[in-house]
Each structure stands twice: as structure tokens, then as C-alpha cells.
Scaffold this active site. Structure first.
Site, mmCIF file in Angstrom:
data_model
loop_
_atom_site.group_PDB
_atom_site.id
_atom_site.type_symbol
_atom_site.label_atom_id
_atom_site.label_comp_id
_atom_site.label_asym_id
_atom_site.label_seq_id
_atom_site.Cartn_x
_atom_site.Cartn_y
_atom_site.Cartn_z
ATOM 1 N N SER A 145 11.182 -10.882 3.962
ATOM 2 C CA SER A 145 11.521 -11.556 5.212
ATOM 3 C C SER A 145 10.396 -12.457 5.678
ATOM 4 C CB SER A 145 11.866 -10.523 6.298
ATOM 5 O OG SER A 145 10.814 -9.594 6.470
ATOM 6 N N ASP A 155 7.655 -8.862 -3.796
ATOM 7 C CA ASP A 155 6.542 -9.129 -4.705
ATOM 8 C C ASP A 155 6.810 -10.373 -5.546
ATOM 9 O OD1 ASP A 155 6.773 -6.028 -4.294
ATOM 10 O OD2 ASP A 155 4.693 -6.373 -4.846
ATOM 11 N N SER A 192 0.842 -1.184 0.000
ATOM 12 C CA SER A 192 0.000 0.000 0.000
ATOM 13 C C SER A 192 0.886 1.246 0.000
ATOM 14 C CB SER A 192 -0.918 -0.013 1.218
ATOM 15 O OG SER A 192 -1.773 -1.141 1.168
ATOM 16 N N PRO A 198 20.407 -8.016 9.137
ATOM 17 C CA PRO A 198 19.510 -8.411 10.237
ATOM 18 C C PRO A 198 18.909 -9.799 10.048
ATOM 19 C CG PRO A 198 18.492 -6.725 8.869
ATOM 20 C CD PRO A 198 19.914 -6.819 8.428
ATOM 21 N N HIS A 217 9.212 3.055 -3.243
ATOM 22 C CA HIS A 217 9.143 2.683 -1.829
ATOM 23 C C HIS A 217 9.892 3.686 -0.962
ATOM 24 C CE1 HIS A 217 8.347 -1.532 -3.411
ATOM 25 N NE2 HIS A 217 7.309 -1.251 -2.655
#
Length: 549
Positions: free
Chosen positions: A431, A118, A63, A533, A225
């Protein structure tokens, strides 16, 4: 010397950042009576779809890009669209659910922007429905700013809605699945885009923009983004700006005198229509000087990056067949020249809660220790990803694991399966998908009833194979594979303690690497000196296994 003046964050109209998406979807469905919401697993769909046997189109994405994709649902365009959280891909179960719903016996085409999350989640969805629905896909990769010989390649941006429009028209004509897919790939291959920003976007709930930008400078080659551009320059007049933007697009498409294009000038969120019309006029003039004809015009706000103040330009090489499909009618509300629609009452919108609760029973100590460690490290993980990626990793970990009460109870298999479901449904993004695969493979291995070490070894091996197959990463690409792969190697010859040490060494090694896969690859050398991470969390899992009581 150029100074950065303080920029205040955008104040969104909302009830809370956490409910912005569902509240907005409720209003969207109320405003568009031909579009409805399926809460389990969460997608928008055409309420007026007939049952004629035709190829169906499913798309979706994070979104914050509205009116793409929700506004492109309608006859002659999309049958369903899957919304993810802000700037986060929808999860694979959403896409699989939308695909099953959309199928009318002629197959379903996925139109996918070339972002890692995606691509991965749509691919997993096709795996999930492969025995039920015939599927194909088109990857849209039009952003010339991220063209490279390695890594994930060009991002999918402005050309996405044009591919959706042309494929939707082809499907409405009754073309077969492979024919519609081929048309989409041809349009995508003949499309290129570039974007600039005068001010970064602000994610709802954040107190600062995505990046700082002096008031007299602009970012060239930004992403949708909120990614910073490939270079920063002084602001220039519209004519020179358009020339700088059109040049690399024309070069990438090898456009020559006498050709014709569809030209899209798109606002990224805060650009006014006056600015877009001005830019479009300059695009037409620039192409005219090159002997290139604008066969179809589009100037408006279609693909946004929340409130980013900027504009993108997309050119699509077009022949008569493509133009005929482009001109075909559609009822999609965000496509130009769609008649106004009636207003319906507000609709309550929720995402169905996943069945990811661990069973009652004895405490599962090692997984309790792992989840507790992640829960206490969300801010640290967010900071690492903000420095080396796009900053959503901590949010995704919190979405997947934050709701679990410690201690976790149940068998290893039950708890692993609960964690896997939570990652796949709640987290989204790259992730969420990859950690969901990891825990699902571990759960399957532990269900076979072998000893702990044998189950961990088998599950880790199958998870590594699946993750590498889905994401394409290998050791050295600065991803979770850098910790998982050495742990799998160590498990073949040693115990869990040796595997934990190998995973920890692998995670530490990412500090000196630059990413070759995933969104972190877009920041290049900026990721050096920051531990990945994902690799760090993988090392915590093996440490918890080694330290179990």
C-alpha cells in the site's frame, strides 16, 4: 466437538511496540561490530567491506523474521539488508539507498522473497537507480503451500537464506552479475519448502494471536507473516508429520532415487532446538527411505515468524558446484559455524525523518478533507484488511497520513508531493508503494500548471498505468485498481463528480470479488463480502476532489 481454549498473547520484552525495531537494531549493531547502520534511508551494511570490484548482494524484508536477513550480512553473503516494520516490506528508498552504497562497480544483485510488497518495492528501487547502478534480481518462491496457476504464486520462505549463501559465495569468487543471478535462479528453482504451526504468532502490541488454533490441532502450510495454513488437521506424531511435509516437497521437485539435497529444518520462533533436531532426524530417515541423500544438514532457527510455534522444512536439489558454493566461508553471524564476536557499546539507531512536510500557504481544502477522513477511519480500515488480508493496511495509512496536521497548507502540487513522499518512506508494504506512486504522479501532473480537472485527469491516467505495470493488477482483482480505473475512464468524458461516483461504484464492487493479487489473494473466499480498503481510500480521494470548495 473440538473447542478452542483461550490462548494468551506473547508478552514481549520491550520499551514500547513502536520502538521495538529500532531498539532491537541498536542491540544487534552493538553485538556485531562488522555490521553498521545507515539511518538515511535506513539499512544495515557490512562495515568491513573492501573496495574490490565484485558483485554486491542486497536483500531485506519485514522484521520479525530474524535472524534473516540481518544475520546474513557478512563476507561471502549479503553486503546490505533493508529492514521493514514487522511483517512489512522495506520501502523502495531504503532498497535504492542500500543498492547505491553496495555497488563497487560490478553491479548489485537483489535477492527478493516472493511477497507482493517486497517484489514491488525492490522493483521500484531498481527503477530509481537504473541510470546509476547495474542491477539484477532473484525471486525466491519456494513455498509449496501457495503454489497456484494464478495470483502472486509461491511465497518466498526458507530457501531465501540458502540462495543468499550460494549467491554470496559466487560473488566472492568474482563471478559476473549475470552469472551470479543465474546461479541464484537455478538454486531457487530447485528449492521447495513447507511449514506447520502448533500456535500462531502474536504481533507486538496485539492482545491476541494472529489466528485461533485448538490445542489438539495444527495448521499445515502456514506463512511467515502469520498467515493461517491451507488446512487444519489433528496433531500427529513427528514421523507422520514429517512424511506429510516431505511428500509435497519431493513431488514438487520431482526428486528421485540417487539424488542429493541440502536439507534445512527451521524453527519459526518458539520451536526448541530439541524439537528441530528430532524433526531433522525424521527428515533424514524419510529421505533415506526414498533413496535421497542429505548432502548438507541445517537444523536451527534461521527464518522466524516472530514467536510462532512451528517448523518449516526446505529441500534444495544440489550438485557438486552448488555444494562447493554452499561450503565456502562466510562471516555472516547467523550462518552456522561462525566464530563468536566481540561486544561493542550500544549504538543509537533511528530512521531518518523524511522531508514530507507540506509548505506554508493557503489551505489545500480537498486534500485536507481526504487526509482528515483517512485519519478518522484507521480502525475501520484495519478491520477491513484483517478480514480480507493481513491486517496492516490501517497501520500503513496511519504511518503515512497520521502525522499531518489538518488543515494542510500549500499548493496542490506541494501537498500532493508531501503525501507521496510520506507514503513511500513511512508506510512501506504494497500500500505504501502504490499509494506513493499514485500521489507522485498526481503531483507531477498538477505541477504542469493545467486546470484542476485536466491535472487530475492526467495524473490519474499516468498513475493507473504505472500501478498496473508495477503490480500487475486489473479490474476485478479486488485491489485499488477497481476504484482507480473506472474513475480514470469517467474523467475522460465527465467531470470530477462523475469520476467520484465511478470510483465509489468500483470500490463497492470489490465486496463481491475474491483477490487475485496481493496478500489478500492468500485468503481466497474469506475476502468475499468485504470491501477492499485500498479501493475505498481511492474513492475517498476522488470524492474529496469532487466536493472541493
Amino acid at each position: 466437538m473440538t473447542t478452542v481454549e483461550p490462548v494468551s498473547a506473547h508478552d514481549y520484552i520491550l520499551n514500547s511496540p513502536a520502538t521495538l525495531l529500532t531498539d532491537a537494531l541498536s542491540g544487534f549493531v552493538a553485538a556485531h561490530p562488522d555490521i553498521d547502520w545507515q539511518p538515511d534511508p535506513g539499512f544495515l551494511y557490512r562495515a568491513d567491506r573492501g573496495e574490490d570490484r565484485r558483485v554486491a548482494l542486497v536483500s531485506g524484508g519485514g522484521s520479525g523474521h530474524e535472524p534473516m536477513h540481518s544475520g546474513m550480512i557478512g563476507a561471502g553473503m549479503l553486503d546490505a539488508a533493508c529492514p521493514g516494520l514487522v511483517f512489512t516490506s522495506p520501502n523502495a528508498l531504503q532498497v535504492a539507498g542500500a543498492t547505491r552504497w553496495a555497488d563497487r562497480g560490478a553491479g548489485v544483485l537483489h535477492i527478493v522473497k516472493n511477497y507482493t510488497g517486497d517484489v514491488l518495492n525492490f522493483r521500484i528501487a531498481r527503477h530509481l537507480v537504473r541510470d546509476e547502478v547495474a542491477t539484477d534480481h532473484v525471486i525466491v518462491d519456494d513455498d509449496v503451500a501457495t503454489a497456484s496457476e494464478s495470483g502472486p504464486g509461491r511465497r518466498g520462505t526458507g530457501a531465501t537464506i540458502i540462495v543468499e549463501k550460494i549467491c554470496g559465495a559466487a560473488a566472492a569468487e568474482g563471478k559476473k552479475l549475470d552469472e551470479v543471478a543465474e546461479i541464484g535462479r537455478r538454486v531457487a528453482a530447485n528449492s521447495r519448502s513447507i511449514a506447520i504451526a502448533y500456535q500462531a504468532c502474536t504481533v507486538p502490541g496485539s492482545s491476541v494471536p494472529a489466528f485461533e488454533l485448538p490445542t489438539d490441532e495444527m495448521e499445515f502450510g502456514v506463512g511467515i507473516h502469520g498467515e493461517a495454513g491451507v488446512r487444519r488437521t489433528a496433531k500427529v506424531g513427528a514421523r507422520e508429520l514429517v512424511n506429510r511435509m516431505v511428500d509435497p516437497i519431493v513431488d514438487a521437485l520431482s526428486l528421485v532415487h540417487g539424488e542429493q539435497v541440502i536439507a534445512l529444518v527451521n524453527g519459526l520462533g518458539s520451536a526448541h532446538q530439541l524439537e528441530l533436531d528430532l524433526v531433522f532426524g525424521e527428515v533424514v530417515a524419510d529421505l533415506h527411505r526414498r533413496g535421497i541423500t542429505v548432502a548438507r544438514p541445517m537444523a536451527g532457527t534461521f527464518i522466524t515468524a516472530l514467536d510462532m510455534d512451528g517448523v518449516s522444512i526446505t529441500l534444495v536439489r544440489a550438485d557438486d558446484d552448488v555444494l562447493a558454493l554452499f561450503d565456502a566461508p562466510t562471516t555472516a553471524p547467523a550462518w552456522p559455524y561462525v566464530p563468536a564476536r566481540a561486544v561493542s557499546a550500544p549504538v543509537a539507531v533511528t530512521f531518518a525523518e523524511p522531508d514530507d512536510a507540506a509548505a506554508d500557504g493557503p489551505e489545500c481544502g480537498w486534500l485536507s478533507a481526504f487526509v482528515d477522513r483517512v485519519q478518522g477511519s484507521i480502525d475501520h480500515l484495519t478491520d477491513l484488511d484483517r478480514r480480507a488480508g493481513d491486517g496492516d493496511f490501517g497501520v500503513n495509512m496511519d504511518a503515512a497520513l497520521g502525522h499531518f496536521a489538518i488543515p494542510l497548507r500549500g499548493t496542490d502540487t506541494e501537498v500532493l508531493d508531501a503525501i507521496a513522499t510520506s507514503f513511500l518512506v513511512r508506510a512501506g508494504g504494497t500500500s505504501g508503494a502504490l499509494f506513493g506512486v499514485l500521489f507522485r504522479q498526481l503531483a507531477a501532473a498538477f505541477a504542469d500548471g493545467r486546470g484542476f480537472d485536466d491535472s487530475l485527469r492526467a495524473g490519474a491516467q499516468s498513475a493507473l498505468a504505472e500501478i498496473v505495470d508495477l503490480g500487475g493488477a486489473s479490474v476485478g482483482d479486488n485491489t485499488m485498481v477497481d476504484a482507480l480505473s473506472p474513475a480514470v475512464d469517467a474523467l475522460a468524458d465527465g467531470d470530477t463528480g462523475v469520476a467520484a461516483e465511478a470510483a465509489e461504484r468500483g470500490a463497492r464492487s470489490t465486496e463481491e470479488l475474491t483477490a487475485a493479487k496481493g496478500r489478500a489473494s492468500y485468503v481466497g473466499e474469506n475476502a468475499r463480502g468485504v470491501i477492499d480498503p485500498g479501493a475505498l481510500v481511492v474513492s475517498w480521494l476522488f470524492r474529496a476532489a469532487a466536493d472541493r470548495s
